[in-house]
Design a protein around this motif. Sequence first.
Motif, PDB file in Angstrom:
ATOM      1  N   LEU A  46      20.371  41.257  -2.043  1.00  0.00           N
ATOM      2  CA  LEU A  46      20.934  41.221  -0.697  1.00  0.00           C
ATOM      3  C   LEU A  46      22.435  41.012  -0.800  1.00  0.00           C
ATOM      4  CD1 LEU A  46      20.818  41.310   2.307  1.00  0.00           C
ATOM      5  CD2 LEU A  46      19.857  39.007   2.338  1.00  0.00           C
ATOM      6  N   THR A  47      23.127  42.131  -0.958  1.00  0.00           N
ATOM      7  CA  THR A  47      24.587  42.137  -1.008  1.00  0.00           C
ATOM      8  C   THR A  47      25.080  42.892   0.223  1.00  0.00           C
ATOM      9  OG1 THR A  47      24.665  44.184  -2.291  1.00  0.00           O
ATOM     10  CG2 THR A  47      24.580  42.114  -3.549  1.00  0.00           C
ATOM     11  N   LEU A  48      26.370  43.069   0.324  1.00  0.00           N
ATOM     12  CA  LEU A  48      26.935  43.796   1.465  1.00  0.00           C
ATOM     13  C   LEU A  48      26.272  45.156   1.632  1.00  0.00           C
ATOM     14  CD1 LEU A  48      28.993  43.880   3.736  1.00  0.00           C
ATOM     15  CD2 LEU A  48      30.661  44.760   2.105  1.00  0.00           C
ATOM     16  N   ARG A  49      25.977  45.814   0.533  1.00  0.00           N
ATOM     17  CA  ARG A  49      25.366  47.147   0.572  1.00  0.00           C
ATOM     18  C   ARG A  49      24.005  47.126   1.287  1.00  0.00           C
ATOM     19  NH1 ARG A  49      25.561  50.398  -4.673  1.00  0.00           N
ATOM     20  NH2 ARG A  49      27.351  51.246  -3.614  1.00  0.00           N
ATOM     21  N   GLU A  50      23.186  46.107   1.071  1.00  0.00           N
ATOM     22  CA  GLU A  50      21.844  46.035   1.648  1.00  0.00           C
ATOM     23  C   GLU A  50      21.784  45.266   2.965  1.00  0.00           C
ATOM     24  OE1 GLU A  50      21.899  46.582  -2.597  1.00  0.00           O
ATOM     25  OE2 GLU A  50      22.470  44.750  -1.540  1.00  0.00           O
ATOM     26  N   SER A  51      22.882  44.636   3.340  1.00  0.00           N
ATOM     27  CA  SER A  51      22.849  43.708   4.472  1.00  0.00           C
ATOM     28  C   SER A  51      22.464  44.364   5.796  1.00  0.00           C
ATOM     29  CB  SER A  51      24.182  42.981   4.611  1.00  0.00           C
ATOM     30  OG  SER A  51      25.229  43.884   4.892  1.00  0.00           O
ATOM     31  N   ARG A  52      22.988  45.520   6.090  1.00  0.00           N
ATOM     32  CA  ARG A  52      22.697  46.180   7.371  1.00  0.00           C
ATOM     33  C   ARG A  52      21.204  46.505   7.494  1.00  0.00           C
ATOM     34  NH1 ARG A  52      26.260  50.159  10.679  1.00  0.00           N
ATOM     35  NH2 ARG A  52      27.749  48.957   9.503  1.00  0.00           N
ATOM     36  N   ASP A  53      20.640  47.115   6.458  1.00  0.00           N
ATOM     37  CA  ASP A  53      19.224  47.477   6.490  1.00  0.00           C
ATOM     38  C   ASP A  53      18.328  46.242   6.516  1.00  0.00           C
ATOM     39  OD1 ASP A  53      19.752  50.195   6.523  1.00  0.00           O
ATOM     40  OD2 ASP A  53      19.610  50.393   4.343  1.00  0.00           O
ATOM     41  N   THR A  54      18.700  45.231   5.742  1.00  0.00           N
ATOM     42  CA  THR A  54      17.907  44.002   5.715  1.00  0.00           C
ATOM     43  C   THR A  54      17.923  43.325   7.074  1.00  0.00           C
ATOM     44  OG1 THR A  54      18.368  43.687   3.364  1.00  0.00           O
ATOM     45  CG2 THR A  54      17.637  41.757   4.601  1.00  0.00           C
ATOM     46  N   LEU A  55      19.081  43.249   7.694  1.00  0.00           N
ATOM     47  CA  LEU A  55      19.165  42.625   9.014  1.00  0.00           C
ATOM     48  C   LEU A  55      18.359  43.403  10.038  1.00  0.00           C
ATOM     49  CD1 LEU A  55      20.204  40.412  10.816  1.00  0.00           C
ATOM     50  CD2 LEU A  55      22.292  41.754  11.157  1.00  0.00           C
ATOM     51  N   ARG A  56      18.403  44.709   9.963  1.00  0.00           N
ATOM     52  CA  ARG A  56      17.623  45.532  10.892  1.00  0.00           C
ATOM     53  C   ARG A  56      16.130  45.253  10.736  1.00  0.00           C
ATOM     54  NH1 ARG A  56      15.317  50.043   9.731  1.00  0.00           N
ATOM     55  NH2 ARG A  56      16.675  50.469   7.980  1.00  0.00           N
ATOM     56  N   LEU A  57      15.655  45.210   9.504  1.00  0.00           N
ATOM     57  CA  LEU A  57      14.238  44.949   9.256  1.00  0.00           C
ATOM     58  C   LEU A  57      13.834  43.547   9.702  1.00  0.00           C
ATOM     59  CD1 LEU A  57      13.857  46.632   5.764  1.00  0.00           C
ATOM     60  CD2 LEU A  57      12.941  47.454   7.945  1.00  0.00           C
ATOM     61  N   LEU A  58      14.661  42.561   9.407  1.00  0.00           N
ATOM     62  CA  LEU A  58      14.358  41.194   9.834  1.00  0.00           C
ATOM     63  C   LEU A  58      14.364  41.076  11.351  1.00  0.00           C
ATOM     64  CD1 LEU A  58      16.411  39.099   7.247  1.00  0.00           C
ATOM     65  CD2 LEU A  58      13.922  39.344   7.353  1.00  0.00           C
TER      66      LEU A  58
END
Length: 101
Positions: free
Chosen positions: A8-20
């Motif tokens: 979970l770095t800047l690269r994955e943050s947008r997708d992770t936040l969307r899923l959460l």
Amino acid sequence: MLLLPATLTLRESRDTLRLLSQALQGERDGEVLVDASPLQQFDTAALAVLLECRRLALAFGRPFGVRNAPEKLSALAALYGVNELLLPSAPAPAALPAATA
């Protein structure tokens, strides 16, 4: 319980936040718990994602907590002064190791 990814770095943050966010909105009852045990590689973006998830949970009137946070995530949260917001029951972490050149 919501589960964080291994990275979970800047690269994955947008997708992770969307899923959460989607998972949080799908279940509107009870405490929002995030399991951070899978985290292996992360940066400050992980804190930003967790803080936004907390904000969303509180907007729905639900308590929020992070469980099984890696020691380095706890130390990073303490460094930025957000450990009480994200990890209120966690013991004070050891200081981050000094960076070497």
